[in-house]
Scaffold this motif. Structure first.
Motif, short mmCIF file in Angstrom:
data_model
loop_
_atom_site.label_atom_id
_atom_site.label_comp_id
_atom_site.label_asym_id
_atom_site.label_seq_id
_atom_site.Cartn_x
_atom_site.Cartn_y
_atom_site.Cartn_z
N PHE A 51 31.81 44.40 96.10
CA PHE A 51 32.46 45.22 95.08
C PHE A 51 32.56 44.52 93.73
N ASP A 52 32.02 43.31 93.64
CA ASP A 52 32.04 42.53 92.40
C ASP A 52 33.47 42.43 91.84
N ILE A 53 34.37 41.98 92.73
CA ILE A 53 35.78 41.80 92.36
C ILE A 53 36.23 40.42 92.82
N GLU A 54 37.39 40.01 92.33
CA GLU A 54 38.00 38.76 92.79
C GLU A 54 39.40 39.10 93.29
N MET A 55 39.61 38.91 94.59
CA MET A 55 40.88 39.27 95.21
C MET A 55 41.74 38.03 95.42
N ASP A 56 43.04 38.23 95.49
CA ASP A 56 43.95 37.16 95.87
C ASP A 56 43.73 36.91 97.36
N GLU A 57 43.24 35.72 97.71
CA GLU A 57 42.84 35.45 99.09
C GLU A 57 44.01 35.54 100.07
#
Length: 77
Positions: A51-57
């Motif tokens: 999704f070309d996103i950066e999530m809080d792991e």
């Protein structure tokens, strides 16, 4: 089925090496789909790439079902 849901199921099936037909909204990654801890981290990375996103792991690893993963990812889009 939304595009996000379809893609989440595809990524989950590919990462966990399972039949996509086994995956339901209420499927739990660990208990129902057999994800091990390392695979949970791999799933987060795969979702970020897809999704070309950066999530809080930390938050992402607290997501326990496929349906909740779809909701979680939609918040980042």
């Amino acid at each position: 089925m939304s595009d996000v849901e379809k893609r989440v199921r595809e990524v989950t099936a590919r990462t966990l090496k399972i039949d996509p037909g086994r995956i339901q909204d209420n499927s739990r990654f660990v208990e129902d789909l057999g994800a091990e801890s390392i695979q949970s981290v791999e799933l987060v990375a795969a979702f970020e790439e897809e999704f070309d996103i950066e999530m809080d792991e930390e938050e992402a690893l607290d997501v326990k079902t496929v349906g909740k993963a779809v909701e979680f990812i939609q918040r980042y889009l």
